[in-house]
Design an enzyme around this catalytic site. Structure first.
Site, PDB file in Angstrom:
ATOM      1  N   HIS A 304      16.735  48.053   8.883  1.00 27.45           N
ATOM      2  CA  HIS A 304      16.412  47.770  10.286  1.00 27.45           C
ATOM      3  C   HIS A 304      17.682  47.379  11.028  1.00 27.45           C
ATOM      4  O   HIS A 304      18.550  46.716  10.441  1.00 27.45           O
ATOM      5  CB  HIS A 304      15.393  46.617  10.387  1.00 27.45           C
ATOM      6  CG  HIS A 304      14.722  46.581  11.706  1.00 27.45           C
ATOM      7  ND1 HIS A 304      15.261  45.909  12.790  1.00 27.45           N
ATOM      8  CD2 HIS A 304      13.582  47.158  12.148  1.00 27.45           C
ATOM      9  CE1 HIS A 304      14.464  46.076  13.823  1.00 27.45           C
ATOM     10  NE2 HIS A 304      13.447  46.830  13.470  1.00 27.45           N
ATOM     11  N   ASP A 361       7.023  49.674   8.561  1.00 28.88           N
ATOM     12  CA  ASP A 361       6.434  50.969   8.236  1.00 28.88           C
ATOM     13  C   ASP A 361       6.217  51.181   6.740  1.00 28.88           C
ATOM     14  O   ASP A 361       5.561  52.132   6.346  1.00 28.88           O
ATOM     15  CB  ASP A 361       7.334  52.097   8.764  1.00 28.88           C
ATOM     16  CG  ASP A 361       7.358  52.133  10.277  1.00 28.88           C
ATOM     17  OD1 ASP A 361       6.289  51.963  10.873  1.00 28.88           O
ATOM     18  OD2 ASP A 361       8.438  52.320  10.856  1.00 28.88           O
TER      19      ASP A 361
HETATM   20  N1  CMC Z   1      18.181  54.292   3.095  1.00 27.34           N
HETATM   21  C1  CMC Z   1      19.453  54.390   2.640  1.00 27.34           C
HETATM   22  N2  CMC Z   1      20.516  53.875   3.276  1.00 27.34           N
HETATM   23  C2  CMC Z   1      20.285  53.224   4.419  1.00 27.34           C
HETATM   24  C3  CMC Z   1      18.997  53.083   4.957  1.00 27.34           C
HETATM   25  C4  CMC Z   1      17.916  53.645   4.253  1.00 27.34           C
HETATM   26  N3  CMC Z   1      16.675  53.527   4.707  1.00 27.34           N
HETATM   27  N4  CMC Z   1      19.068  52.396   6.124  1.00 27.34           N
HETATM   28  C5  CMC Z   1      20.374  52.124   6.309  1.00 27.34           C
HETATM   29  N5  CMC Z   1      21.115  52.617   5.277  1.00 27.34           N
HETATM   30  C6  CMC Z   1      22.560  52.465   5.088  1.00 27.34           C
HETATM   31  C7  CMC Z   1      23.351  53.418   5.951  1.00 27.34           C
HETATM   32  O1  CMC Z   1      23.573  54.643   5.301  1.00 27.34           O
HETATM   33  C8  CMC Z   1      24.607  52.633   6.185  1.00 27.34           C
HETATM   34  O2  CMC Z   1      25.388  52.695   5.012  1.00 27.34           O
HETATM   35  P1  CMC Z   1      27.022  52.676   5.122  1.00 27.34           P
HETATM   36  O3  CMC Z   1      27.368  51.345   5.698  1.00 27.34           O
HETATM   37  O4  CMC Z   1      27.486  52.874   3.720  1.00 27.34           O
HETATM   38  O5  CMC Z   1      27.383  53.826   6.026  1.00 27.34           O
HETATM   39  C9  CMC Z   1      24.112  51.181   6.282  1.00 27.34           C
HETATM   40  O6  CMC Z   1      22.914  51.153   5.532  1.00 27.34           O
HETATM   41  C10 CMC Z   1      23.815  50.738   7.719  1.00 27.34           C
HETATM   42  O7  CMC Z   1      22.903  51.661   8.263  1.00 27.34           O
HETATM   43  P2  CMC Z   1      22.898  52.157   9.772  1.00 27.34           P
HETATM   44  O8  CMC Z   1      22.414  53.567   9.816  1.00 27.34           O
HETATM   45  O9  CMC Z   1      24.212  51.867  10.407  1.00 27.34           O
HETATM   46  O10 CMC Z   1      21.819  51.191  10.382  1.00 27.34           O
HETATM   47  P3  CMC Z   1      21.121  51.329  11.784  1.00 27.34           P
HETATM   48  O11 CMC Z   1      20.910  49.977  12.281  1.00 27.34           O
HETATM   49  O12 CMC Z   1      21.867  52.270  12.658  1.00 27.34           O
HETATM   50  O13 CMC Z   1      19.713  52.057  11.425  1.00 27.34           O
HETATM   51  C11 CMC Z   1      17.475  52.348  10.730  1.00 27.34           C
HETATM   52  C12 CMC Z   1      18.528  51.365  11.272  1.00 27.34           C
HETATM   53  C13 CMC Z   1      16.111  51.683  10.750  1.00 27.34           C
HETATM   54  C14 CMC Z   1      17.430  53.597  11.633  1.00 27.34           C
HETATM   55  C15 CMC Z   1      17.864  52.748   9.271  1.00 27.34           C
HETATM   56  O14 CMC Z   1      17.831  51.618   8.440  1.00 27.34           O
HETATM   57  C16 CMC Z   1      16.953  53.840   8.710  1.00 27.34           C
HETATM   58  O15 CMC Z   1      17.235  55.032   8.910  1.00 27.34           O
HETATM   59  N6  CMC Z   1      15.840  53.473   7.996  1.00 27.34           N
HETATM   60  C17 CMC Z   1      14.889  54.443   7.514  1.00 27.34           C
HETATM   61  C18 CMC Z   1      13.924  54.832   8.642  1.00 27.34           C
HETATM   62  C19 CMC Z   1      12.939  53.713   8.937  1.00 27.34           C
HETATM   63  O16 CMC Z   1      12.330  53.142   8.051  1.00 27.34           O
HETATM   64  N7  CMC Z   1      12.747  53.451  10.233  1.00 27.34           N
HETATM   65  C20 CMC Z   1      11.782  52.442  10.701  1.00 27.34           C
HETATM   66  C21 CMC Z   1      12.454  51.259  11.356  1.00 27.34           C
HETATM   67  S1  CMC Z   1      11.372  49.834  11.575  1.00 27.34           S
HETATM   68  C22 CMC Z   1      10.123  50.353  12.656  1.00 27.34           C
HETATM   69  C23 CMC Z   1      10.634  50.665  14.006  1.00 27.34           C
HETATM   70  O17 CMC Z   1      11.131  49.763  14.685  1.00 27.34           O
HETATM   71  O18 CMC Z   1      10.494  51.783  14.425  1.00 27.34           O
END
Ligand code: CMC
Length: 427
Positions: A304, A361
């Site tokens: 998140h 989720d």
């Molecule tokens: N699986 C694997 N790696 C992950 C995941 C994941 N679910 N989420 C984040 N990471 C890694 C990402 O690759 C990055 O690694 P590195 O630092 O080595 O490059 C690090 O963690 C930070 O991630 P980020 O993409 O910079 O984080 P963000 O804040 O931009 O994204 C997120 C947040 C929710 C989009 C992401 O965690 C994600 O894609 N999760 C899976 C989709 C999901 O479950 N979404 C629902 C969110 S909660 C309900 C809502 O509010 O909609």
């Protein structure tokens, strides 16, 4: 007394005021930055940017805190109903008994959807995703129920219309997609009970309303009801800032929510769990794929932007999952797989180092499955739950006398001025 921070840019010192929130959050007010210095800020994904000051929802991502209008989400999940929480978010205070009764009457009065709208539903291709349909239909509401003036009374009617009709419209799309007769809302049923009845009642098998299912749905929607300036809420505010009507702003929010990184994750989680169950993947392989930087796959329902600990909504959802499955004596193998996945991820250095924990989720789909909601309707369920939050945030913007059109800047990295080459001269 206003605090200031000093910034030195190209050797020159500037002062910018600090805005301090009621929970101690601190932000630098850079409204005059470009005017004073010629610089802008660059913050892709807006991880460090506050887009507004708000009195609606407080989150502390480090401590795993979520409060609506100051009330912890745990208390609301235990003691409130979705209808009451919607009132709280939109109006800022819990309703008195009289206000709640009046709200119920209005929701009942506005629950029907114009019969002509059924024609639209019938003409969407059968394979259309319900989120695309919902976004289009909410936008179409503007043609059927125009807002005449932006005055308090008319805004309140529009808001109630939308809150009430969205569940009728969602259930209608499900019924029509199955080729079944539409079920109308009933005045004797609660907000959540009515939705379930419109979804599942049929002329040959009357739907028996179970109060435990109604309560579970109410809690599920409370948990989704607002989450401050997330992607879809920001979409609602940004689109609304052009002074478009509420329906169009919410339609944009629904479109934003549909994405798999946002609300669409609930559908993706179940698809991932089913894939493991059917033997297409296993827990170990899924974890390895999620960690592999050359694989675009992510562990759905994990991570998140704000929470760097267990999402407080996921904690409640997980408990509810067990409760609902126990009550109905359902043995869902997907729950076992989900728990195995969680266990593997929270003990893995990759996830620990990045503070990746289950989000709302991760377990919600298993609860929705137990209620009989089809997988492609999961994100629609999220949208119905999030509606009070979107409305509250939109209203807060509308009531802000300083509301400006959202118009970010950019750093241009393209071609510098160049000559137009006539077609015949191009190679
Ligand atoms: N699986 C694997 N790696 C992950 C995941 C994941 N679910 N989420 C984040 N990471 C890694 C990402 O690759 C990055 O690694 P590195 O630092 O080595 O490059 C690090 O963690 C930070 O991630 P980020 O993409 O910079 O984080 P963000 O804040 O931009 O994204 C997120 C947040 C929710 C989009 C992401 O965690 C994600 O894609 N999760 C899976 C989709 C999901 O479950 N979404 C629902 C969110 S909660 C309900 C809502 O509010 O909609």
């Amino acid at each position: 007394m206003t605090e200031y921070v000093k910034m030195i840019i190209e050797g020159k010192e500037y002062e910018f005021p600090v805005v301090i929130g009621t929970e101690g959050e601190r932000g630098i007010d850079i409204t005059t930055l470009r005017q004073k210095t010629g610089y802008i800020t660059l913050d892709p994904g807006f991880g460090n940017t506050g887009s507004c000051e708000s009195k609606i929802t407080f989150m502390d991502g480090e401590k795993g805190i979520l409060r609506y209008r100051g009330i912890p989400v745990e208390d609301l999940a235990e003691h409130s109903t979705f209808k009451e929480t919607a009132f709280l978010l939109i109006n800022g205070v819990l309703p008195t008994r009289a206000q709640l009764n009046r709200f119920s009457v209005l929701l009942n009065d506005h629950s029907l959807v114009h019969e002509d709208m059924q024609i639209f539903y019938q003409n969407f291709p059968r394979a259309s995703h319900p989120m695309g349909i919902l976004s289009s239909m909410v936008n179409a509401l503007r043609s059927f129920y125009p807002v005449l003036q932006m005055i308090e009374e008319e805004i309140n009617i529009t808001v109630t219309r939308l809150l009430s009709k969205i569940r009728t419209m969602a259930a209608m799309s499900y019924k029509i997609s199955r080729g079944h007769k539409v079920v109308y809302p009933r005045p004797d049923l609660s907000y959540c009970g009515n939705f379930l009845n419109m979804m599942f009642d049929t002329p040959v098998r009357p739907y028996e309303i179970d109060e435990d299912v109604v309560n579970a749905l109410s809690v599920l929607w409370i948990l989704h009801a607002d989450h401050e300036q997330n992607c879809s809420t920001s979409a609602v505010r940004v689109v609304g800032s052009g002074r478009v009507n509420l329906y169009a702003s919410i339609s944009a929010g629904i479109a934003a929510l549909w994405g798999p990184l946002h609300g669409g994750a609930n559908q993706k989680v179940i698809e991932m769990l089913k894939m493991i169950h059917q033997g297409g993947e296993n827990v170990k392989k899924i974890i390895e794929r999620a960690k592999d930087k050359n694989d675009p796959f992510r562990l759905m329902g994990f991570g998140h932007r704000v929470y760097k600990t267990y999402d407080p909504r996921a904690k409640i959802m997980k408990k509810m999952c067990h409760r609902v499955l126990n009550k109905f004596k359902i043995e869902d193998p997907l729950l076992d797989i989900a728990m195995e996945l969680e266990e593997a991820a929270v003990n893995d250095d990759y996830f620990l180092e990045r503070n990746l924990y289950p989000n709302v989720d991760f377990y919600s789909g298993i609860v929705l499955r137990a209620m009989g909601i089809p997988t492609n309707m999961f994100t629609v369920m999220f949208a119905i739950g999030r509606l009070p939050g979107w409305i509250a945030q939109w209203k807060e913007s509308v009531d802000d006398p300083d509301w400006r059109i959202a118009r970010p800047r950019q750093i241009y990295q393209g071609q510098q001025v160049s000559r137009y080459i006539p077609l015949d001269e191009r190679g």
